[in-house]
Design a protein around this motif. Structure first.
Motif, PDB file in Angstrom:
ATOM      1  N   UNK A 137       0.760  -1.201  -0.056  1.00  0.00           N
ATOM      2  CA  UNK A 137       0.023   0.044   0.012  1.00  0.00           C
ATOM      3  C   UNK A 137       0.925   1.346  -0.165  1.00  0.00           C
ATOM      4  N   UNK A 138       1.838   1.287   0.840  1.00  0.00           N
ATOM      5  CA  UNK A 138       2.770   2.411   0.792  1.00  0.00           C
ATOM      6  C   UNK A 138       3.574   2.517  -0.432  1.00  0.00           C
ATOM      7  N   UNK A 139       3.990   1.513  -0.944  1.00  0.00           N
ATOM      8  CA  UNK A 139       5.012   1.456  -2.231  1.00  0.00           C
ATOM      9  C   UNK A 139       4.075   2.113  -3.304  1.00  0.00           C
ATOM     10  N   UNK A 140       2.737   1.604  -3.295  1.00  0.00           N
ATOM     11  CA  UNK A 140       2.019   2.447  -4.478  1.00  0.00           C
ATOM     12  C   UNK A 140       1.668   3.798  -4.347  1.00  0.00           C
ATOM     13  N   UNK A 141       1.813   4.498  -3.098  1.00  0.00           N
ATOM     14  CA  UNK A 141       1.811   5.980  -2.945  1.00  0.00           C
ATOM     15  C   UNK A 141       3.063   6.638  -2.876  1.00  0.00           C
ATOM     16  N   UNK A 142       4.208   5.843  -3.037  1.00  0.00           N
ATOM     17  CA  UNK A 142       5.417   6.591  -2.899  1.00  0.00           C
ATOM     18  C   UNK A 142       5.531   7.615  -4.139  1.00  0.00           C
ATOM     19  N   UNK A 143       5.823   8.657  -4.137  1.00  0.00           N
ATOM     20  CA  UNK A 143       5.976   9.647  -5.381  1.00  0.00           C
ATOM     21  C   UNK A 143       7.215   9.374  -5.970  1.00  0.00           C
ATOM     22  N   UNK A 144       7.392   9.777  -7.414  1.00  0.00           N
ATOM     23  CA  UNK A 144       8.724   9.608  -8.052  1.00  0.00           C
ATOM     24  C   UNK A 144       9.872  10.099  -7.214  1.00  0.00           C
ATOM     25  N   UNK A 145      11.089   9.495  -7.144  1.00  0.00           N
ATOM     26  CA  UNK A 145      12.112   9.869  -6.599  1.00  0.00           C
ATOM     27  C   UNK A 145      12.133   9.622  -5.090  1.00  0.00           C
ATOM     28  N   UNK A 146      10.914   9.120  -4.564  1.00  0.00           N
ATOM     29  CA  UNK A 146      10.897   8.705  -3.022  1.00  0.00           C
ATOM     30  C   UNK A 146      11.502   7.347  -2.932  1.00  0.00           C
ATOM     31  N   UNK A 147      11.953   7.104  -1.810  1.00  0.00           N
ATOM     32  CA  UNK A 147      12.450   5.778  -1.618  1.00  0.00           C
ATOM     33  C   UNK A 147      12.098   5.172  -0.258  1.00  0.00           C
ATOM     34  N   UNK A 148      11.453   3.976  -0.360  1.00  0.00           N
ATOM     35  CA  UNK A 148      10.874   3.284   0.917  1.00  0.00           C
ATOM     36  C   UNK A 148      11.540   2.109   1.280  1.00  0.00           C
ATOM     37  N   UNK A 149      11.702   1.905   2.436  1.00  0.00           N
ATOM     38  CA  UNK A 149      12.531   0.805   3.158  1.00  0.00           C
ATOM     39  C   UNK A 149      11.865   0.309   4.318  1.00  0.00           C
ATOM     40  N   UNK A 150      12.002  -1.013   4.627  1.00  0.00           N
ATOM     41  CA  UNK A 150      11.937  -1.457   5.817  1.00  0.00           C
ATOM     42  C   UNK A 150      13.176  -1.559   6.867  1.00  0.00           C
ATOM     43  N   UNK A 151      12.656  -0.845   7.790  1.00  0.00           N
ATOM     44  CA  UNK A 151      13.992  -0.826   8.775  1.00  0.00           C
ATOM     45  C   UNK A 151      14.218  -2.079   9.486  1.00  0.00           C
ATOM     46  N   UNK A 152      13.029  -2.729   9.792  1.00  0.00           N
ATOM     47  CA  UNK A 152      13.194  -4.011  10.809  1.00  0.00           C
ATOM     48  C   UNK A 152      11.801  -3.865  11.432  1.00  0.00           C
ATOM     49  N   UNK A 153      11.308  -5.116  11.926  1.00  0.00           N
ATOM     50  CA  UNK A 153      10.296  -5.170  12.761  1.00  0.00           C
ATOM     51  C   UNK A 153       9.145  -4.290  11.932  1.00  0.00           C
ATOM     52  N   UNK A 154       8.246  -3.612  12.682  1.00  0.00           N
ATOM     53  CA  UNK A 154       7.033  -2.733  12.159  1.00  0.00           C
ATOM     54  C   UNK A 154       7.512  -1.466  11.987  1.00  0.00           C
ATOM     55  N   UNK A 155       8.868  -1.189  11.597  1.00  0.00           N
ATOM     56  CA  UNK A 155       9.397   0.100  11.479  1.00  0.00           C
ATOM     57  C   UNK A 155       9.873   0.394   9.872  1.00  0.00           C
ATOM     58  N   UNK A 156       9.421   1.409   9.388  1.00  0.00           N
ATOM     59  CA  UNK A 156       9.850   1.640   7.828  1.00  0.00           C
ATOM     60  C   UNK A 156      10.339   2.906   7.959  1.00  0.00           C
ATOM     61  N   UNK A 157      11.025   3.243   6.609  1.00  0.00           N
ATOM     62  CA  UNK A 157      11.422   4.755   6.521  1.00  0.00           C
ATOM     63  C   UNK A 157      11.086   4.988   5.082  1.00  0.00           C
ATOM     64  N   UNK A 158      10.872   6.295   4.958  1.00  0.00           N
ATOM     65  CA  UNK A 158      10.541   7.064   3.400  1.00  0.00           C
ATOM     66  C   UNK A 158      11.373   8.053   3.303  1.00  0.00           C
ATOM     67  N   UNK A 159      12.477   8.126   2.211  1.00  0.00           N
ATOM     68  CA  UNK A 159      12.805   9.343   1.894  1.00  0.00           C
ATOM     69  C   UNK A 159      12.480   9.898   0.854  1.00  0.00           C
ATOM     70  N   UNK A 160      11.986  11.377   0.918  1.00  0.00           N
ATOM     71  CA  UNK A 160      11.383  12.070  -0.078  1.00  0.00           C
ATOM     72  C   UNK A 160      12.146  13.212  -0.705  1.00  0.00           C
TER      73      UNK A 160
END
Ligand SMILES: Nc1nc2c(ncn2[C@@H]2O[C@H](COP(=O)(O)OP(=O)(O)OP(=O)(O)O)[C@@H](O)[C@H]2O)c(=O)[nH]1
Length: 353
Positions: A249-272
């Motif tokens: 769901x998140x990946x579908x909403x990340x805009x161009x140039x954005x970078x999504x990652x899973x940091x571990x467990x239920x923690x994620x990070x997004x670079x815009x």
């Protein structure tokens, strides 16, 4: 009959050619970027008309599906790569000849087929493609049939001697090696469960983005709320499925140039790549999307919320600060912001300059 067979060029040329061509598979972006040169080297040294590779994209006991991925052809008329029939081609293994062919490929056996001897499925392909002789070498990866490295002779029949087959089998092993390297590189950079980038890869990506544009970008740290309750109530498997659905769901909403990652467990990070209100609007949209669309698992609706900590790449007037320190600071501020979002009741976005 044998006297009208195409002569094989001296095999002394073949091992050095394979060895030289191996270097193109070591392309820094991966073997796929060097495969065209590799196949060309094999094609010109063996004097064949076409060298091709297909990849098995699905298989079962009675069928397999292939994608025709790479080809070298000695002249445009020999080329097949643009023929859509070979994209996602399904072969139903519904007769003994085909079963023998399939089994041999699954076992990694080299096969040489002559037009005068083949029947059924292969006979049809030989006629359509104008093939006299075909040498196929299965590409095996971790004991599984991955695909085929094939050689077609269309201008005359050909019998490949053992020394040729040995050299070309080494060529197939070099491709296997490239595929394994590609898999390994994927594993180093990705999270297994969700397929997102992992923490380390996100840091590499951000470092690259900062080299291009040092004072720009927003880091968002995202943590699902009360996720332990999902595991406790529905089980760990449900928890995994929720993490995957959430990631998609998140990946579908990340805009161009954005970078999504899973940091571990239920923690994620997004670079815009953006700063300011624009970035914050994107995060607000993510928070709403999570809230509005519970994950459905085995017909049960699992409601989710997430907390967000945001911070921007800024030197706060200290222009002598290096990129590494800037980066560490932005992480620390986003993490503090997330902590505050949790403390203040969750399902919220906290922004720290
Ligand atoms: N199913 C599943 N659970 C995971 C995975 N990684 C971590 N977890 C679970 O995530 C839960 C995290 O729990 P907590 O750190 O207490 O956080 P929380 O319940 O989300 O609560 P808050 O973050 O404080 O809102 C733990 O139960 C972990 O076992 C995973 O890959 N799969």
């Amino acid at each position: 009959m044998t006297d009208c067979y195409k002569p094989n060029p001296p095999d002394t040329e073949l091992f050095p050619a394979v060895s030289r061509a191996a270097k193109s598979l070591m392309h820094h972006r991966g073997w796929r970027y060097g495969i065209a040169d590799f196949l060309e080297a094999l094609g010109t040294t063996t004097g064949t008309n076409r060298v091709w590779m297909f990849e098995v994209i699905d298989q079962g006991p009675d069928y397999y599906v292939t994608n025709f991925v790479f080809e070298w052809a000695d002249r445009p008329e020999s080329s097949n790569i643009n023929d859509n029939r070979y994209i996602g081609k399904r072969v139903d293994v519904d007769n003994p000849d085909l079963r023998a062919l399939y089994q041999a490929r699954l076992n990694g056996q080299v096969q040489i087929h002559q037009r005068t001897e083949v029947g059924g499925f292969l006979k049809h392909e030989f006629e359509v493609q104008g093939i006299h002789s075909m040498l196929t070498i299965p590409i095996m990866v971790e004991g599984q049939w991955w695909g085929i490295l094939g050689f077609d002779d269309c201008d005359a029949p050909r019998d490949y001697p053992g020394s040729y087959v040995a050299a070309l089998e080494i060529a197939a092993v070099l491709i296997t090696n490239g595929i394994l390297r590609e898999r390994l590189e994927w594993e180093v950079r990705h999270d297994h469960l969700t397929g997102l980038l992992n923490r380390r890869a996100l840091i590499w990506e951000i470092e690259e983005a900062l080299e291009r544009n040092p004072q720009s970008g927003t880091l968002v740290i995202i943590d699902l709320d009360w996720f332990k309750n999902v595991n406790d109530r529905y089980g760990h498997q449900a928890g995994d499925e929720v993490l995957k659905a959430f990631s998609n769901r998140m990946r579908d909403r990340v805009p161009d140039g954005g970078i999504l990652a899973r940091f571990g467990g239920e923690e994620f990070a997004l670079w815009l790549p953006t700063n300011g209100p624009k970035a914050r609007l994107i995060v607000e949209d993510l928070r709403n999307a999570i809230l509005a669309h519970p994950v459905v698992w085995r017909e049960q609706s699992i409601a989710l919320t997430a907390s967000f900590g945001i911070s921007e790449m800024r030197d706060h007037g200290n222009e002598s600060i290096d990129t590494q320190t800037l980066f560490e600071n932005v992480f620390k501020r986003a993490d503090d912001a997330l902590f505050q979002a949790k403390r203040e009741g969750r399902n919220r976005i906290i922004y720290k300059e």
